[in-house]
Design a protein around this motif. Structure first.
Motif, PDB file in Angstrom:
ATOM      1  N   THR A 116      45.786  62.945   5.418  1.00  0.00           N
ATOM      2  CA  THR A 116      44.586  63.156   6.233  1.00  0.00           C
ATOM      3  C   THR A 116      44.930  63.765   7.580  1.00  0.00           C
ATOM      4  OG1 THR A 116      43.514  61.258   5.178  1.00  0.00           O
ATOM      5  CG2 THR A 116      42.586  62.012   7.255  1.00  0.00           C
ATOM      6  N   ASP A 117      45.916  63.201   8.258  1.00  0.00           N
ATOM      7  CA  ASP A 117      46.275  63.684   9.588  1.00  0.00           C
ATOM      8  C   ASP A 117      46.855  65.092   9.547  1.00  0.00           C
ATOM      9  OD1 ASP A 117      45.408  61.369  10.727  1.00  0.00           O
ATOM     10  OD2 ASP A 117      47.385  60.501  11.042  1.00  0.00           O
ATOM     11  N   THR A 118      47.679  65.365   8.539  1.00  0.00           N
ATOM     12  CA  THR A 118      48.258  66.699   8.438  1.00  0.00           C
ATOM     13  C   THR A 118      47.172  67.743   8.180  1.00  0.00           C
ATOM     14  OG1 THR A 118      50.378  65.820   7.668  1.00  0.00           O
ATOM     15  CG2 THR A 118      49.928  68.141   7.203  1.00  0.00           C
ATOM     16  N   ALA A 119      46.231  67.417   7.305  1.00  0.00           N
ATOM     17  CA  ALA A 119      45.115  68.336   7.060  1.00  0.00           C
ATOM     18  C   ALA A 119      44.326  68.584   8.344  1.00  0.00           C
ATOM     19  CB  ALA A 119      44.201  67.781   5.978  1.00  0.00           C
ATOM     20  N   THR A 120      44.116  67.529   9.127  1.00  0.00           N
ATOM     21  CA  THR A 120      43.411  67.683  10.398  1.00  0.00           C
ATOM     22  C   THR A 120      44.179  68.610  11.335  1.00  0.00           C
ATOM     23  OG1 THR A 120      42.374  65.501  10.208  1.00  0.00           O
ATOM     24  CG2 THR A 120      42.521  66.456  12.421  1.00  0.00           C
ATOM     25  N   SER A 121      45.497  68.454  11.381  1.00  0.00           N
ATOM     26  CA  SER A 121      46.315  69.332  12.219  1.00  0.00           C
ATOM     27  C   SER A 121      46.176  70.788  11.785  1.00  0.00           C
ATOM     28  CB  SER A 121      47.791  68.917  12.151  1.00  0.00           C
ATOM     29  OG  SER A 121      48.002  67.669  12.777  1.00  0.00           O
ATOM     30  N   LEU A 122      46.154  71.011  10.475  1.00  0.00           N
ATOM     31  CA  LEU A 122      46.010  72.373   9.962  1.00  0.00           C
ATOM     32  C   LEU A 122      44.625  72.940  10.271  1.00  0.00           C
ATOM     33  CD1 LEU A 122      47.817  71.876   6.536  1.00  0.00           C
ATOM     34  CD2 LEU A 122      48.645  73.241   8.459  1.00  0.00           C
ATOM     35  N   GLN A 123      43.601  72.096  10.180  1.00  0.00           N
ATOM     36  CA  GLN A 123      42.253  72.553  10.518  1.00  0.00           C
ATOM     37  C   GLN A 123      42.136  72.861  12.009  1.00  0.00           C
ATOM     38  OE1 GLN A 123      40.527  69.050   8.427  1.00  0.00           O
ATOM     39  NE2 GLN A 123      38.992  70.498   7.667  1.00  0.00           N
ATOM     40  N   LEU A 124      42.762  72.037  12.839  1.00  0.00           N
ATOM     41  CA  LEU A 124      42.764  72.313  14.275  1.00  0.00           C
ATOM     42  C   LEU A 124      43.530  73.600  14.578  1.00  0.00           C
ATOM     43  CD1 LEU A 124      43.268  68.743  15.783  1.00  0.00           C
ATOM     44  CD2 LEU A 124      41.266  70.213  16.073  1.00  0.00           C
ATOM     45  N   ARG A 125      44.629  73.828  13.868  1.00  0.00           N
ATOM     46  CA  ARG A 125      45.378  75.061  14.071  1.00  0.00           C
ATOM     47  C   ARG A 125      44.511  76.283  13.768  1.00  0.00           C
ATOM     48  NH1 ARG A 125      50.388  75.911  10.250  1.00  0.00           N
ATOM     49  NH2 ARG A 125      48.701  76.549   8.856  1.00  0.00           N
ATOM     50  N   ASP A 126      43.774  76.224  12.668  1.00  0.00           N
ATOM     51  CA  ASP A 126      42.876  77.335  12.326  1.00  0.00           C
ATOM     52  C   ASP A 126      41.763  77.497  13.356  1.00  0.00           C
ATOM     53  OD1 ASP A 126      44.424  77.648  10.099  1.00  0.00           O
ATOM     54  OD2 ASP A 126      42.928  76.930   8.676  1.00  0.00           O
ATOM     55  N   THR A 127      41.217  76.365  13.793  1.00  0.00           N
ATOM     56  CA  THR A 127      40.151  76.402  14.793  1.00  0.00           C
ATOM     57  C   THR A 127      40.644  77.014  16.092  1.00  0.00           C
ATOM     58  OG1 THR A 127      39.085  74.432  13.865  1.00  0.00           O
ATOM     59  CG2 THR A 127      38.546  74.987  16.147  1.00  0.00           C
ATOM     60  N   PHE A 128      41.826  76.597  16.517  1.00  0.00           N
ATOM     61  CA  PHE A 128      42.337  77.092  17.787  1.00  0.00           C
ATOM     62  C   PHE A 128      42.760  78.549  17.700  1.00  0.00           C
ATOM     63  CE2 PHE A 128      42.673  73.636  20.982  1.00  0.00           C
ATOM     64  CZ  PHE A 128      41.991  72.677  20.272  1.00  0.00           C
TER      65      PHE A 128
END
Length: 456
Positions: A116-128
């Motif tokens: 879950t946390d890793t997916a969130t990090s990847l989504q934040l990376r795309d967002t940023f």
């Protein structure tokens, strides 16, 4: 509709399609599968799991293979979305080679929170990445406008009253400097936010061979292009809260610009206007109106982003090594916060791209006080002879007289013997273009420094 990101009507106004796609079920689940596939490859390379198992796992980490109705049903039953994905993955990998139990090697040493946390990090990376692109666009527009209008005089405002003259370029350069600081913040926080989570049940990686565990973690981070964590962060959520706070701060800067545009668009001021489009900002009943609709959207996005970011600060207060509730707050808040912030940036960029500047109106408004806007210049001009406070009180008195009698301040100054100014001196001091201070020089300094930042 339960959120603007789901709305057919508002989805492109209070969200953006690109950001909404990042926070969709499909993208999140794809990142779950990316985690599982990368983990299997790394562990096979290290000899932790069989090569054949890794191949079977990777072959079935494809989004189109998954039963979405089953994922929904299982998630509702279990309470978390990761295990339903893993269960389907295990089943498909096992069925690819009956009797070998290849799926049993999936998710080896990982826990739900890791995925879950890793997916969130990847989504934040795309967002940023979207945020970074929007920031570049905004900075470029501001640089162009500040350069073009660095000599364009206008009134600065204090408490909604005219203060002293400045240039429009100076006003925009202040905003440019702020967005440049945001870009610096964005660069500095990436290593803290784009962070792998792979630590096991309580964060100790106890399920893996101790000689290989940290190497496995490091290789997994590299495979996903994320930063290796110093230690587990299952319930240390400062990185997520920092991401939310940054987005709230960034969108609030957009709202500061939008607020100024709204005020400058008032009928009595009319110094700038939002970009024109047929019926854009029109009223249903007052045909003459041209409302600052883009500014309204930015203000709404930013106000909501600030509220949502406070919820992420609350989620930092998590219990022990695995929390009961705070983490789920992020599932609710992050998609909305990211989409609102990107929408605010998009509207800001669009407004800057087509901003209508009206120098004639700015010049007219500098004259409506008939010299009052430069009363500070007059005060400082005579202060050397009588002291600043005495000069202040005298000029205050004469400004009130000029206003009451509807006469130019220069005329009243010349008539009053206490001031001791000639007509030429009074007119020079009362000319707004003679009291721009270092507006141009400071604007040029910001332009130079932001140009260097762009090159670096």
């Amino acid at each position: 509709m339960t959120s603007v990101t789901d709305s057919v009507i508002f989805g492109n106004i209070l969200s953006t399609p690109e950001c909404a796609a990042i926070w969709s079920d499909k993208t999140r689940t794809k990142y779950y599968l990316d985690f599982e596939a990368s983990l299997a490859k790394v562990q096979a390379d290290l000899g932790i799991i069989p090569e054949e198992a890794a191949a079977a796992i990777c072959a079935h980490c494809r989004l189109e293979l998954y039963d979405w109705d089953e994922l929904r049903t299982q998630t509702e039953r279990i309470g978390y979305p990761v295990l339903p994905v893993v269960k389907q993955l295990v089943k498909m990998a096992n069925e690819s080679a009956p009797g070998k139990n290849l799926g049993g090697w999936a998710h080896w040493g990982a826990t739900t929170q890791d995925v879950t946390d890793t997916a969130t990090s990847l989504q934040l990376r795309d967002t940023f990445a979207l945020v970074s692109s929007s920031l570049d666009t905004i900075v470029n527009h501001l640089r162009t406008l500040a350069e073009k209008h660095k000599h364009t005089p206008m009134a600065a405002r204090s408490n909604l009253q005219q203060a002293v003259p400045q240039t429009l370029g100076f006003k925009l350069a202040r905003l440019l400097s702020t967005f440049a600081r945001h870009r610096t913040r964005l660069c500095s926080l990436q290593s803290r936010i784009f962070l792998l989570e792979f630590s096991g049940a309580a964060g100790t990686l106890a399920t893996l061979p101790s000689a290989l565990a940290l190497n496995c973690q490091s290789r997994l981070a590299a495979a996903l292009s994320l930063t290796v964590p110093q230690i587990a962060w299952h319930t240390e959520r400062d990185n997520i809260a920092e991401a939310g706070s940054f987005l709230a701060l960034l969108s609030s800067t957009c709202a500061k610009f939008a607020t100024d545009v709204s005020l400058l668009m008032q009928t009595e001021i009319d110094e700038v206007r939002e970009p024109y489009g047929p019926e854009r900002g029109s009223s249903s009943t007052m045909p003459q109106k041209r409302n600052p609709i883009g500014s309204a959207y930015v203000a709404a996005c930013a106000a909501t982003a600030r509220q949502l970011s406070s919820a992420l600060l609350g989620a930092v207060v998590a219990d022990h090594e695995r929390s009961t509730g705070p983490c789920e707050v992020e599932w609710i808040v992050l998609p909305q916060l990211c989409c609102l912030a990107h929408a605010a940036l998009r509207h800001t960029a669009d407004m800057l791209a087509g901003l209508e500047v009206r120098p004639d109106a700015m010049a007219h408004n500098l004259e409506i006080t008939a010299g009052g806007v430069v009363s500070e210049a007059v005060m400082m001009g005579v202060a050397e002879r009588m002291g600043r406070q005495v000069a202040h009180d005298l000029v205050y008195e004469l400004c009130a007289k000029a206003r009451e009698e509807a006469r130019p301040l220069a005329e009243v100054l010349v008539e009053d013997g206490r001031v001791g100014l000639s007509k030429e001196e009074a007119e020079r001091l009362c000319d707004p273009e003679n009291y721009l201070g270092l507006s141009v020089e400071m604007t040029e300094r910001v332009l130079r420094e932001t140009a260097e930042m762009t090159r670096s």
